[in-house]
Design a protein around this motif. Sequence first.
Motif, mmCIF file in Angstrom:
data_model
loop_
_atom_site.group_PDB
_atom_site.id
_atom_site.type_symbol
_atom_site.label_atom_id
_atom_site.label_comp_id
_atom_site.label_asym_id
_atom_site.label_seq_id
_atom_site.Cartn_x
_atom_site.Cartn_y
_atom_site.Cartn_z
ATOM 1 N N ASP A 51 36.217 87.985 -32.884
ATOM 2 C CA ASP A 51 36.531 86.868 -31.995
ATOM 3 C C ASP A 51 37.333 87.319 -30.768
ATOM 4 O OD1 ASP A 51 37.018 84.457 -30.856
ATOM 5 O OD2 ASP A 51 38.338 83.701 -32.434
ATOM 6 N N SER A 53 37.360 85.160 -28.078
ATOM 7 C CA SER A 53 37.304 83.922 -27.294
ATOM 8 C C SER A 53 38.610 83.614 -26.568
ATOM 9 C CB SER A 53 36.937 82.737 -28.203
ATOM 10 O OG SER A 53 37.911 82.585 -29.227
ATOM 11 N N ASP A 56 38.360 84.025 -22.872
ATOM 12 C CA ASP A 56 37.483 83.162 -22.083
ATOM 13 C C ASP A 56 38.294 82.296 -21.114
ATOM 14 O OD1 ASP A 56 35.428 84.229 -23.499
ATOM 15 O OD2 ASP A 56 35.103 82.477 -24.788
ATOM 16 N N ARG A 79 32.704 90.970 -21.972
ATOM 17 C CA ARG A 79 33.453 89.706 -21.945
ATOM 18 C C ARG A 79 34.261 89.571 -20.656
ATOM 19 N NH1 ARG A 79 33.118 86.637 -26.917
ATOM 20 N NH2 ARG A 79 34.139 84.655 -26.485
#
Length: 338
Positions: A51, A53, A56, A79
């Motif tokens: 993960d 995230s 983000d 990413r």
Amino acid sequence: MRLLVLGGGGFLGYHVAAEALRDGHDVTVASRSGRAPLDGVEALTVDRHGDLSALDGRRFDAALDTFSDPDAVRSAAERLRGAVGGLGYVSGMSVYHPDGPAVPDEGAPVRRPGEAAVDDPLQERSLAKLAAEEAVTTAFDGPVTVLRVGVMVGPRDPSDRFTWWPVRLARALAGEAPQTVLAPGDPTRAVQYSDARDIAAFAVRALGSEQARVFDTVGPGRAQPLAAVLEECLAAAGGRPGDVTWAWAGENALRSELRDVEEEARPLWFPEDQIPQDAIDSSAAIAAGLRFRPAADTARDVLAWFRERGDDELAAGFDPTREADLVARCAEGTAPTG
């Protein structure tokens, strides 16, 4: 500059975060623990194998990655596309081909799959570093700075390989250990190592330039004999020439006696069997601003850090019985300092 450090709680990453803070930058670290290593640092929780995230929607001027897993490095670089101005990656000097020049620079041949001797302990990890270099340069859409480091020392060094010397000498001066100290190999042999804080300072400045470049960052950038480094460790421990007696041991005899001790668990000495080169040419990084502090400063600071950490155990080195046995078996001669 808004700087993201992937990691930041261990050794080099910690010093990068600390250096960036001192320079007045905004620092964010991303790690599995999600803990800030220093006051004033923002922390994000990520899993390098899962993960990401938490990254983000965030934007940074620069980011630095020290991870060795090529797939995880690629995932992070992908990413960060479009969200980071420039990306730095910490690789290693072991990527250079063992049959290349004795003093390689950034253009020297690198290792290739299937070309190493069966007993080469560096081939697998070096190919992983090269794959990670390739991952950041192909998966990221901005300038990439690759820092090829060597043996790193300093406060927070988990190996204790350099820390062994000032601690061992301080114990001898305090009467807590023998005053005859095992010393390895040829006292006139020039050595190369780097204080991680010097690499961190250079990394922060290089990332701020947003220019793509590969840099060798192996110090100290000068020919300093091993005996001189050990003398500076003695001075940092509060000693003077003549306060201890060095028992210089033959390299071949030590290799034979230390087959049961991994190189990473031995005190820092040279030659390093895992380093085929005589030295590394870091002149490009030095021209770009890389600076190396004196060995005495590193020795003083690691001794202070060792005393502060409240743990008498060292990850590297020998107990007094083993050291005395090595002196008896391997020493070619003894001589007082100075």
